[in-house]
Design a protein around this motif. Structure first.
Motif, mmCIF file in Angstrom:
data_model
loop_
_atom_site.group_PDB
_atom_site.id
_atom_site.type_symbol
_atom_site.label_atom_id
_atom_site.label_comp_id
_atom_site.label_asym_id
_atom_site.label_seq_id
_atom_site.Cartn_x
_atom_site.Cartn_y
_atom_site.Cartn_z
ATOM 1 N N ASP A 33 -8.478 49.218 63.821
ATOM 2 C CA ASP A 33 -7.712 48.097 64.366
ATOM 3 C C ASP A 33 -6.816 48.603 65.487
ATOM 4 O OD1 ASP A 33 -6.395 45.695 64.785
ATOM 5 O OD2 ASP A 33 -5.234 45.763 62.917
ATOM 6 N N ALA A 34 -6.833 47.908 66.632
ATOM 7 C CA ALA A 34 -5.987 48.272 67.771
ATOM 8 C C ALA A 34 -5.170 47.083 68.249
ATOM 9 C CB ALA A 34 -6.853 48.810 68.918
ATOM 10 N N THR A 35 -4.821 46.196 67.322
ATOM 11 C CA THR A 35 -4.128 44.963 67.683
ATOM 12 C C THR A 35 -2.633 45.198 67.833
ATOM 13 O OG1 THR A 35 -5.764 43.708 66.421
ATOM 14 C CG2 THR A 35 -3.750 42.564 67.042
ATOM 15 N N LEU A 36 -2.087 44.822 68.973
ATOM 16 C CA LEU A 36 -0.647 44.847 69.222
ATOM 17 C C LEU A 36 -0.246 43.428 69.610
ATOM 18 C CD1 LEU A 36 1.929 46.569 69.446
ATOM 19 C CD2 LEU A 36 1.343 46.971 71.846
ATOM 20 N N ASN A 37 0.374 42.739 68.694
ATOM 21 C CA ASN A 37 0.605 41.296 68.805
ATOM 22 C C ASN A 37 1.346 40.920 70.084
ATOM 23 O OD1 ASN A 37 0.642 38.612 68.063
ATOM 24 N ND2 ASN A 37 2.271 38.835 66.551
ATOM 25 N N GLY A 38 0.710 40.095 70.913
ATOM 26 C CA GLY A 38 1.312 39.637 72.159
ATOM 27 C C GLY A 38 1.121 40.576 73.334
ATOM 28 N N ARG A 39 0.600 41.792 73.060
ATOM 29 C CA ARG A 39 0.350 42.772 74.124
ATOM 30 C C ARG A 39 -1.024 43.412 73.933
ATOM 31 N NH1 ARG A 39 4.049 40.305 75.670
ATOM 32 N NH2 ARG A 39 6.058 41.040 76.498
ATOM 33 N N GLU A 40 -1.976 42.619 73.481
ATOM 34 C CA GLU A 40 -3.277 43.152 73.081
ATOM 35 C C GLU A 40 -4.015 43.853 74.219
ATOM 36 O OE1 GLU A 40 -2.261 39.562 70.557
ATOM 37 O OE2 GLU A 40 -2.406 39.937 72.716
ATOM 38 N N LEU A 41 -4.018 43.261 75.395
ATOM 39 C CA LEU A 41 -4.821 43.812 76.482
ATOM 40 C C LEU A 41 -4.260 45.127 77.016
ATOM 41 C CD1 LEU A 41 -5.877 40.601 78.460
ATOM 42 C CD2 LEU A 41 -7.004 41.751 76.537
ATOM 43 N N THR A 285 3.492 50.697 59.878
ATOM 44 C CA THR A 285 2.115 50.316 59.579
ATOM 45 C C THR A 285 1.130 51.340 60.114
ATOM 46 O OG1 THR A 285 1.790 49.085 61.639
ATOM 47 C CG2 THR A 285 2.761 47.895 59.787
ATOM 48 N N ILE A 286 -0.021 51.389 59.480
ATOM 49 C CA ILE A 286 -1.087 52.280 59.927
ATOM 50 C C ILE A 286 -1.472 51.994 61.374
ATOM 51 C CG2 ILE A 286 -3.570 52.697 59.627
ATOM 52 C CD1 ILE A 286 -3.048 52.688 56.599
ATOM 53 N N VAL A 287 -1.556 50.736 61.756
ATOM 54 C CA VAL A 287 -2.058 50.380 63.080
ATOM 55 C C VAL A 287 -1.051 50.672 64.195
ATOM 56 C CG1 VAL A 287 -1.310 47.961 63.050
ATOM 57 C CG2 VAL A 287 -3.292 48.603 64.388
ATOM 58 N N HIS A 288 0.240 50.670 63.908
ATOM 59 C CA HIS A 288 1.233 50.855 64.965
ATOM 60 C C HIS A 288 1.939 52.202 64.902
ATOM 61 C CE1 HIS A 288 1.400 46.212 65.027
ATOM 62 N NE2 HIS A 288 0.513 46.670 65.900
ATOM 63 N N ALA A 289 1.701 52.965 63.853
ATOM 64 C CA ALA A 289 2.402 54.242 63.688
ATOM 65 C C ALA A 289 1.428 55.413 63.640
ATOM 66 C CB ALA A 289 3.275 54.219 62.444
ATOM 67 N N GLY A 290 0.366 55.333 64.442
ATOM 68 C CA GLY A 290 -0.484 56.499 64.620
ATOM 69 C C GLY A 290 -1.577 56.704 63.610
ATOM 70 N N GLY A 291 -1.845 55.687 62.778
ATOM 71 C CA GLY A 291 -2.980 55.768 61.879
ATOM 72 C C GLY A 291 -2.673 56.386 60.528
ATOM 73 N N PHE A 311 4.101 48.389 53.313
ATOM 74 C CA PHE A 311 3.398 48.099 54.564
ATOM 75 C C PHE A 311 3.508 46.641 54.992
ATOM 76 C CE2 PHE A 311 0.012 51.680 54.150
ATOM 77 C CZ PHE A 311 0.901 52.574 54.716
ATOM 78 N N HIS A 312 3.833 46.476 56.280
ATOM 79 C CA HIS A 312 3.677 45.186 56.952
ATOM 80 C C HIS A 312 2.230 44.725 56.774
ATOM 81 C CE1 HIS A 312 4.247 42.127 60.013
ATOM 82 N NE2 HIS A 312 3.316 42.662 60.801
ATOM 83 N N GLY A 313 2.033 43.424 56.533
ATOM 84 C CA GLY A 313 0.685 42.928 56.301
ATOM 85 C C GLY A 313 0.492 41.493 56.727
ATOM 86 N N ALA A 314 1.169 41.105 57.807
ATOM 87 C CA ALA A 314 1.012 39.746 58.319
ATOM 88 C C ALA A 314 -0.324 39.616 59.045
ATOM 89 C CB ALA A 314 2.168 39.402 59.258
ATOM 90 N N THR A 315 -0.652 38.404 59.495
ATOM 91 C CA THR A 315 -1.956 38.164 60.111
ATOM 92 C C THR A 315 -2.039 38.675 61.541
ATOM 93 O OG1 THR A 315 -1.213 35.898 60.559
ATOM 94 C CG2 THR A 315 -2.633 36.235 58.651
ATOM 95 N N ASP A 316 -0.989 39.353 62.047
ATOM 96 C CA ASP A 316 -1.135 40.010 63.346
ATOM 97 C C ASP A 316 -1.815 41.361 63.199
ATOM 98 O OD1 ASP A 316 1.091 41.025 62.004
ATOM 99 O OD2 ASP A 316 2.133 41.561 63.848
ATOM 100 N N LEU A 317 -2.146 41.749 61.964
ATOM 101 C CA LEU A 317 -2.961 42.933 61.696
ATOM 102 C C LEU A 317 -4.314 42.450 61.196
ATOM 103 C CD1 LEU A 317 -0.336 45.050 59.735
ATOM 104 C CD2 LEU A 317 -0.601 44.796 62.201
ATOM 105 N N SER A 318 -5.380 43.005 61.715
ATOM 106 C CA SER A 318 -6.703 42.502 61.366
ATOM 107 C C SER A 318 -7.123 42.958 59.975
ATOM 108 C CB SER A 318 -7.736 42.953 62.402
ATOM 109 O OG SER A 318 -8.277 44.215 62.063
ATOM 110 N N PRO A 319 -8.196 42.379 59.425
ATOM 111 C CA PRO A 319 -8.713 42.861 58.142
ATOM 112 C C PRO A 319 -9.055 44.342 58.149
ATOM 113 C CG PRO A 319 -9.650 40.713 58.644
ATOM 114 C CD PRO A 319 -8.888 41.138 59.871
ATOM 115 N N VAL A 320 -9.328 44.919 59.331
ATOM 116 C CA VAL A 320 -9.605 46.352 59.410
ATOM 117 C C VAL A 320 -8.370 47.141 58.979
ATOM 118 C CG1 VAL A 320 -10.282 48.261 60.911
ATOM 119 C CG2 VAL A 320 -11.253 45.975 61.276
#
Length: 402
Positions: A33-41, A285-291, A311-320
């Protein structure tokens, strides 16, 4: 085994997600997962322009070496964009390694430390009565822990509370909307909210609350002290954490447990908080703190100081990310709790997963890897839609923390 290719998949099945897929010469692939909410691109560009070209030809089993290459080798270290990209690579590589071993990811981390993973859900309402209804529904659904947020009298909108008839999604417009905040109204209201919840549902249910970085340290100390009679599981993000010593003042004035960290990007963001025992739960979180690789370091460090994971687990983190987090939760000795916001049917059609949920608890499943995959053809039917988080202003117009 060598990495022969990698690509970024961007889709928006109800909200934007960024997924990295790494492919090897033996046909085994992994996703992160590489989702960064509001700054995805921004993360997409960093991956495609700077990270992926350096991965080709590398041995995917050398997870630690690749992590160090991407972190130390970049010179411009840390930050949400870079660390989210590193996390995506790291999770995809752990996925590959576990698939090659034909084992679920948690077994490679050291095996499970528990039989099931307690999670908390959100109960939100526009007023106390509707919030009580939401708490009651969560309890009926089997949850033992509930995050409680309510609309505040005198404010048109409140963080965590959706408009009537809609699900809460903060990134809801192509350009940032503006909310209005009053600390005075909030501080006067919050104890009444939790008094009502405890009066109706008793003391057996765990209650959590998110302040969303909106108070000064002395204001947060007042809130924590006034909420002590209601025995919260935690008070989350009471103050902004750029100055980690801010939590010292809060800690000195209240016994309400404190949690923070979903916006953290590295162990350095929480080192003083943990070492000085200013907090009780770390929410990086795993996705925002380097895995997975860095979260293991953070969790091990935290365990020395009686700090648990949450762990943060809102829907701005994907199922991955959720799949990887649950394998981590299954293993980590100092587990605290896992946040969960249910994904929509659209999201669950694009992503397949092996983890299971039942009456307030998760198990990660036994599929090799982290057990989550993406349907690329279906993902193409949900193109990216620019969506930004709102900003926050005080009632006099001063920009404030959202």
């Amino acid at each position: 085994m060598k990495i022969t290719g990698a690509k970024v998949i961007v889709c928006s099945p109800g909200r934007n997600f960024v997924t990295l897929k790494i492919v090897t010469d033996e046909g085994v692939y992994g996703i992160g997962d590489a989702t960064l909410n509001g700054r995805e691109l921004s993360v997409v560009s960093y991956l495609e322009d700077h990270v992926i070209p350096t991965l080709i030809g590398k041995d995917p089993h050398r997870i630690e070496d690749i992590w160090q290459f991407l972190y130390r080798g970049a010179y411009w270290r840390r930050g949400p964009v870079g660390m989210t990209a590193i996390a995506a690579v790291d999770v995809a590589l752990w996925d590959i390694k576990a698939k090659v071993a034909k084992l679920p990811l948690y077994q490679l981390l050291g095996g499970r430390s528990r039989d099931k993973i307690m999670t908390y859900t959100h109960a939100n309402g526009v007023c106390i009565d509707s919030t009580l209804d939401a708490v009651g529904k969560a309890i009926d659904d089997g949850y033992q822990a509930v995050r409680v947020q309510s609309g505040i009298p005198g404010l048109d909108s409140t963080y965590g509370v959706a408009k009537e008839g809609k699900k809460y999604e903060p990134a809801d417009a192509a350009l940032p909307g503006e909310n209005v905040w009053s600390t005075q109204k909030y501080l006067n209201f919050a104890p009444k909210l939790f008094d009502a919840v405890r009066s109706q549902f008793g003391n057996d249910i765990h209650l959590l609350h998110d302040v969303h970085h909106r108070l000064t340290p002395i204001e947060a100390a007042r809130l924590g002290k006034e909420l002590e009679p209601f025995h919260l599981f935690w008070l989350e993000d009471a103050v902004v954490a750029e100055n980690q010593d801010s939590f010292r003042l809060v800690r000195e004035h209240t016994t309400t447990p404190l949690a923070v960290g979903e916006v953290f990007n590295s162990i350095h963001d929480c080192r003083s908080l943990i070492q000085n025992q200013y907090i009780d739960y770390i929410r990086a979180t795993i996705v925002h703190a380097g895995g997975i690789s860095q979260m293991r370091r953070i969790a091990d460090f935290a365990s020395l100081y009686h700090v648990k994971t949450g762990f943060h687990g809102a829907t701005d983190l994907s199922p991955v990310c959720m799949g990887a987090a649950l394998h981590f939760d299954y293993w980590v000795p100092n587990f605290g709790i896992q946040e969960q916001m249910p994904f929509s049917e659209e999201m669950e059609s694009v992503f397949t997963f092996d983890y299971k949920f039942s009456r307030g608890f998760f198990t990660p499943g036994e599929a090799p890897g982290h057990g989550v995959d993406i349907d690329e053809s279906l993902a193409k039917k949900y193109p990216y839609k620019r969506a930004m988080l709102p900003v926050n202003r005080l009632e006099d117009g001063t920009l404030w923390n959202w």
